[in-house]
Design a protein around this motif. Structure first.
Motif, short mmCIF file in Angstrom:
data_model
loop_
_atom_site.label_atom_id
_atom_site.label_comp_id
_atom_site.label_asym_id
_atom_site.label_seq_id
_atom_site.Cartn_x
_atom_site.Cartn_y
_atom_site.Cartn_z
N ILE A 46 0.86 -1.18 0.00
CA ILE A 46 0.00 0.00 0.00
C ILE A 46 0.89 1.22 0.00
O ILE A 46 1.70 1.41 0.91
N TRP A 81 0.80 16.41 4.75
CA TRP A 81 0.34 16.84 6.07
C TRP A 81 0.71 18.31 6.26
O TRP A 81 1.90 18.64 6.38
N LEU A 101 6.65 -0.72 10.95
CA LEU A 101 6.21 0.34 10.03
C LEU A 101 4.82 0.83 10.40
O LEU A 101 4.52 2.02 10.33
N GLN A 108 13.93 0.31 6.72
CA GLN A 108 13.03 1.37 6.25
C GLN A 108 12.81 2.47 7.29
O GLN A 108 12.33 3.54 6.96
N LEU A 109 13.12 2.18 8.55
CA LEU A 109 12.80 3.16 9.60
C LEU A 109 14.02 3.86 10.17
O LEU A 109 13.98 5.06 10.44
N ASN A 134 5.00 2.81 13.66
CA ASN A 134 5.63 4.12 13.39
C ASN A 134 4.57 5.14 12.96
O ASN A 134 4.65 6.33 13.28
N GLY A 191 -4.48 -3.48 6.58
CA GLY A 191 -4.08 -3.14 5.23
C GLY A 191 -5.25 -2.80 4.34
O GLY A 191 -5.24 -3.06 3.13
N PRO A 224 3.01 12.97 12.19
CA PRO A 224 3.70 13.02 10.89
C PRO A 224 4.58 14.26 10.70
O PRO A 224 5.44 14.27 9.83
N ILE A 225 4.37 15.30 11.48
CA ILE A 225 5.16 16.53 11.31
C ILE A 225 6.40 16.49 12.19
O ILE A 225 7.50 16.82 11.74
N LEU A 282 11.49 10.35 12.29
CA LEU A 282 12.62 9.94 13.14
C LEU A 282 12.70 8.41 13.21
O LEU A 282 13.71 7.87 13.66
N GLY A 283 11.65 7.72 12.81
CA GLY A 283 11.68 6.25 12.75
C GLY A 283 11.25 5.56 14.03
O GLY A 283 11.39 4.35 14.18
N ILE A 284 10.67 6.31 14.96
CA ILE A 284 10.23 5.73 16.24
C ILE A 284 9.09 4.73 15.98
O ILE A 284 8.28 4.92 15.07
#
Ligand SMILES: [Zn+2]
Lengths: 157, 381
Positions: free
Chosen positions: A17, A23, B118, A92-93, B121, B58, B126-127, B132-134
């Motif tokens: 997806i 944003w 993912l 990916q993160l 996360n 999904g 989102p801003i 940062l990948g947390i």
């Protein structure tokens, strides 16, 4: 049915997806990110009633629900409130190669912590309550990654 | 509160990969089990709540896609995106409204089909945070650090939770991950994001669950063993991790205070017989025990070391094995309620705790236990 299953692997559909999305940072977020980009400065907003300085800046105080209209310039150093050294790289993160850490950092002049990345530290050097400083990117684009990472302040107890 | 009862429960086995069942198949299995447990037919259910999460599934509007599988045709259906304890809360309110007599609550999750890091996360801002990948594990590690440092809780004390809960899972037929462990083995498992090690973390899981709530008059017609909802409350803390004192359980304390008041409980340590709480990570069991008032702040490790929360202790906690032994997200909280209902009925099988009269189930929603939902259940209305 049972006989049928013996010779049949379950079929699994694969997909991905991927939906483009935007944003808007809004006025408050844009002022913050623009100042970060153009002046390498962090800004917070202060609640007029409880005087808490929020960082990242907020339109309203989540505690008392007042509108925060005062902007406050914050330091680019602060206190590490928590940290975790990431030991498993995620292709990916992960924002940096290992070892890097996540930290919650309370910048000088702010009353709340904020999340960012920590790098350029020795094993065992990070500690709750220790001082860290921001390292800015040379090329800045107006997003939170204009701060590359935070690192321990050298030569200070 | 007017008495409302749990009259039927059903759980699929929790597995690392339910390959032979798609989402709908899992929901059908859980719903059928709950109906069979209640001795009801789907026609006797007058409304349905489904609980799911679009990112995990999904797909968008994931709740509606399983309506066929839980018999929702011609019924009033609604949905909750969040933990099962919160979905069941909504169902409870519907019955309390007086407009409905019986509500079927279904939750489903297949962690095997997405990429947990993912997806988790994407719960962050989102801003300011997401790039940062947390994710769920790295954010929990930040909470574990603050909690453990503030109160001097050791990694070994957290490891004890993992040893206990994986051990309990051997007696629970639906558990995914029974493990015979020692504290040393937990301590030797690799760090993922310190102080969290592999065996401090719950597994990725698939599963579905369902329960049926009924009004007082209907409950007595349906079953001889209704499990009554004695008290229930939820409470929320700040979203941004930096706004919160991550070592504090103030939202849970508030939810527990309200639920205890509703249930007329003044001394939970004496009046509660069994606890099923949301131990997504080992340290969380210690924190939530404190927030629920079973010990002072920072004393959860000592309570666990003393053996009081073991299967044969004074206050068994997670006799099912908890989320550490199987964590189908959003289903997991509903499973805590179902496990407590089975304990109150005396139907928990091999992991039955003796003489359970009052049980507590607990669920969380949002990063690092942002929101908590507390259910107190008993055998008498
Ligand atoms: Zn305020």
């Amino acid at each position: 049915m049972e006989n049928w299953r013996e010779n049949q692997e379950i079929i699994v559909m694969e997909g991905r997806i991927k939906v483009p999305y935007t944003w808007a940072a809004g006025e408050v977020g844009t002022r913050y990110l623009e100042t970060l980009r153009d002046q390498r400065k962090f800004m917070g907003t202060r609640c007029p009633r409880c005087e808490i300085v929020y960082h990242p800046p907020r339109r309203n105080c989540p505690d008392c629900f007042e509108e925060c209209e005062d902007w406050v310039e914050l330091g680019s150093q602060g206190e590490l409130q928590s940290y975790t050294v990431v030991r498993r790289h995620h292709p990916q993160l992960s924002p940096l190669p290992l070892p890097f850490a996540y930290g919650i950092i309370k910048l000088d002049g702010a009353d709340t912590g904020f999340l960012h990345i920590l790098s350029d530290f020795q094993e065992g050097e990070l500690a709750v309550g220790s001082r860290v400083e921001a390292v800015f990117a040379e090329e800045r684009e107006g997003n939170i990654r204009d701060v590359l990472f935070f690192r321990p302040v050298k030569g200070v107890d | 509160m007017e008495p409302v009862a749990i009259v039927g429960v059903g759980m699929t086995e929790i597995m690392d990969n339910h390959l032979a069942s798609n989402y709908a198949d899992l929901v059908f299995e859980a719903s059928q089990k709950a109906l069979a447990d209640a001795g009801m037919t789907i026609d006797q259910v007058d409304n349905v709540i489904t609980i799911s999460n679009d990112f995990f599934d999904g797909r968008t509007i994931s709740s509606m896609a399983v309506m066929d599988a839980c018999g929702s045709y011609d019924k009033n259906v609604s949905t909750v995106e969040g933990d099962g304890t919160f979905g069941a809360f909504y169902a409870l309110m519907r019955v309390l409204s007086g407009s409905y007599e019986t509500c079927l609550v279904c939750a489903h999750h297949k962690g095997s089909e997405g990429v947990m890091s993912l997806i988790t996360n994407a719960m962050f801002d989102p801003i300011y945070e997401r790039s940062l990948g947390i994710d769920a594990i790295t954010s929990a590690a930040l909470q574990a650090r603050v909690y453990m440092e503030r109160y001097g809780v050791s990694e070994e004390e957290c490891a004890l939770v993992s040893v206990k809960n994986h051990g309990n899972a051997f007696k629970n037929q639906v558990a995914q991950l029974p493990l015979k462990l020692t504290v040393e083995e937990v301590m030797a498992s690799p760090y993922i994001s310190d102080p969290l090690k592999l065996l401090d973390c719950s597994p990725v899981s698939d599963g579905a669950s369902a329960l049926i709530l009924a009004s007082k008059s209907r409950a007595r017609q349906i079953t001889e063993k209704p499990v009554w909802v004695k008290g229930v409350a939820h409470c929320c803390d700040a979203f941004h991790l930096g706004d919160r004192d991550l070592s504090s359980t103030r939202a849970l304390e508030e939810a527990a205070r309200k639920a205890y008041a509703m249930a007329g409980i003044s001394d939970p340590g004496r009046e509660i017989d069994v606890v099923e709480l949301y131990d997504a990570f080992s340290y969380m069991e210690l924190m939530w025990l404190e927030g629920l008032g079973f010990c002072e702040r920072g004393e959860g490790g000592k309570l666990t070391s003393s053996g009081e929360t073991a299967m044969d202790g004074r206050l068994p906690v997670n006799p099912s094995g908890g989320c550490l032994s199987g964590n189908p997200v959003v289903v997991a909280g509903l499973n805590r309620i179902i496990e407590c209902a089975l304990q109150v009925r005396g139907d928990a099988g091999e992991h039955q705790v003796e003489g359970v009269r009052t049980a507590i189930a607990h669920g969380i929603n949002g990063p690092c236990g942002q929101s908590h939902c507390v259910w107190i259940m008993g055998g008498e209305a």
